[in-house]
Design a protein around this motif. Structure first.
Motif, short mmCIF file in Angstrom:
data_model
loop_
_atom_site.label_atom_id
_atom_site.label_comp_id
_atom_site.label_asym_id
_atom_site.label_seq_id
_atom_site.Cartn_x
_atom_site.Cartn_y
_atom_site.Cartn_z
N PRO A 126 0.86 -1.30 -0.12
CA PRO A 126 0.06 0.02 -0.05
C PRO A 126 0.91 1.32 -0.10
N ALA A 127 0.12 2.39 -0.03
CA ALA A 127 1.04 3.67 -0.13
C ALA A 127 1.56 3.90 1.10
N GLY A 128 2.50 4.32 1.41
CA GLY A 128 3.32 4.85 2.30
C GLY A 128 3.56 3.69 3.33
N LYS A 129 3.56 2.36 2.84
CA LYS A 129 3.98 1.34 3.81
C LYS A 129 5.28 0.58 3.38
N VAL A 130 6.04 -0.26 4.02
CA VAL A 130 6.94 -0.84 3.54
C VAL A 130 6.85 -2.46 3.89
N PHE A 138 12.41 5.65 6.09
CA PHE A 138 11.01 5.14 6.26
C PHE A 138 10.12 6.59 6.70
N ASP A 139 10.74 7.58 7.20
CA ASP A 139 9.94 8.93 7.57
C ASP A 139 9.36 9.36 5.98
N HIS A 140 10.43 9.38 4.99
CA HIS A 140 10.12 9.86 3.77
C HIS A 140 9.18 9.00 2.99
N VAL A 141 9.21 7.98 3.21
CA VAL A 141 8.29 6.92 2.41
C VAL A 141 6.87 7.27 3.00
N THR A 142 6.66 7.37 4.52
CA THR A 142 5.40 7.44 4.99
C THR A 142 4.84 9.00 4.56
N SER A 143 5.77 9.91 4.47
CA SER A 143 5.17 11.43 4.26
C SER A 143 4.71 11.50 2.90
N THR A 159 6.75 0.85 -1.13
CA THR A 159 8.06 0.60 -0.96
C THR A 159 8.23 -1.02 -0.55
N LEU A 160 9.12 -1.40 -1.39
CA LEU A 160 9.45 -2.94 -1.14
C LEU A 160 11.03 -3.08 -0.93
N MET A 161 11.31 -3.69 0.50
CA MET A 161 12.62 -3.75 0.93
C MET A 161 13.09 -5.40 0.84
N VAL A 162 14.38 -5.47 0.27
CA VAL A 162 15.02 -6.81 0.52
C VAL A 162 16.08 -6.44 1.50
N THR A 163 16.29 -7.34 2.37
CA THR A 163 17.23 -7.13 3.50
C THR A 163 17.47 -8.70 4.14
N GLY A 200 8.19 -2.13 10.09
CA GLY A 200 7.22 -2.09 10.64
C GLY A 200 5.90 -2.67 9.94
N GLY A 201 6.03 -3.20 8.70
CA GLY A 201 5.15 -3.74 7.81
C GLY A 201 5.33 -5.21 7.70
N PRO A 202 4.39 -5.82 6.87
CA PRO A 202 4.53 -7.10 6.57
C PRO A 202 5.79 -7.63 5.95
#
Length: 216
Positions: A27-31, A180-185, A190-194, A204-206
């Motif tokens: 979703p928008a603004g989520k990681v 993450f603050d910029h992603v939210t605002s 955002t999809l993160m590989v780590t 804080g996301g799935p």
């Protein structure tokens, strides 16, 4: 804006699938975090989403941005930003000119483009460093500058490929919060590989486990 993958699968040149088909909604603004063992194809997954899939690999499935199918579009038409673990800067350009490289062509005129970069530098805590040689920046400064360059391109979605892995512990926490603050605002999906569970916790996301495909 949202990023959606529908039964996305990648096969090597010999037809072997790297991982099981992946379907997910960001979703928008989520990681959303993707984790999995080394070699399962996490970075290749991001390459496929961004339109940078290397020669010899083949993708099936669909990539959608806000419901629009972008699977067949070239990378430059997808508006998907990609941030790597190395905060790469063009050594022959100043810090400001590095950020200006990310500006969309639709923003015309030297003064407006300069103003957009100066505003981004200020947001990143880099005010007054437009003319600075990027080689003189600290690791944290380079990481913030690289992120702002990506955001200046006004991405509709953001991909993070081990973006914090080369930072020391203190800087890693700072850059996580900054990113993450910029992603939210900005409401950027955002999809993160780590490999780092702390990255996933901070996001804080799935968390999605990328599973290797069964042997043929």
């Amino acid at each position: 804006m949202s990023l959606d993958l529908d039964a996305l699968c990648i096969r090597s040149a010999d037809g072997v699938s790297l991982f099981q088909p992946l379907t997910l909604h960001v979703p928008a603004g989520k990681v959303v975090t993707v984790m999995g063992p080394s070699g399962v194809g996490k970075s290749t997954l991001l390459d496929a989403i961004g339109g940078h899939l290397a020669h010899g690999f083949h993708m099936s499935g669909t990539v959608r941005l806000n419901g629009r199918d972008v699977t067949g579009l070239p990378a430059e038409a997808r508006r998907i930003g990609l941030l790597f673990q190395d905060a790469l800067m063009f050594p022959h350009l100043s810090v400001g000119d590095n950020l200006a490289f990310g500006l969309p062509a639709s923003l015309r005129g030297r003064a407006p483009r300069r103003a957009a970069v100066e505003a981004a530098l200020s947001q990143a805590g880099l005010a007054g460093l437009y003319e600075r040689d990027p080689a003189t920046l600290s690791g944290g400064q380079r990481a913030r500058a690289a992120l702002m360059r990506t955001l200046l391109a006004d991405p509709a979605a953001l991909l993070l490929d081990e973006a914090f892995s080369k930072l020391d512990a203190g800087l890693r926490g700072e850059m996580r919060a900054f990113t993450f603050d910029h992603v939210t605002s900005r409401a950027i999906p955002t999809l993160m590989v780590t490999h780092d569970p702390d990255d996933a916790t901070a996001a804080g996301g799935p968390v999605i486990a990328l599973k290797a495909a069964p042997p043929p």
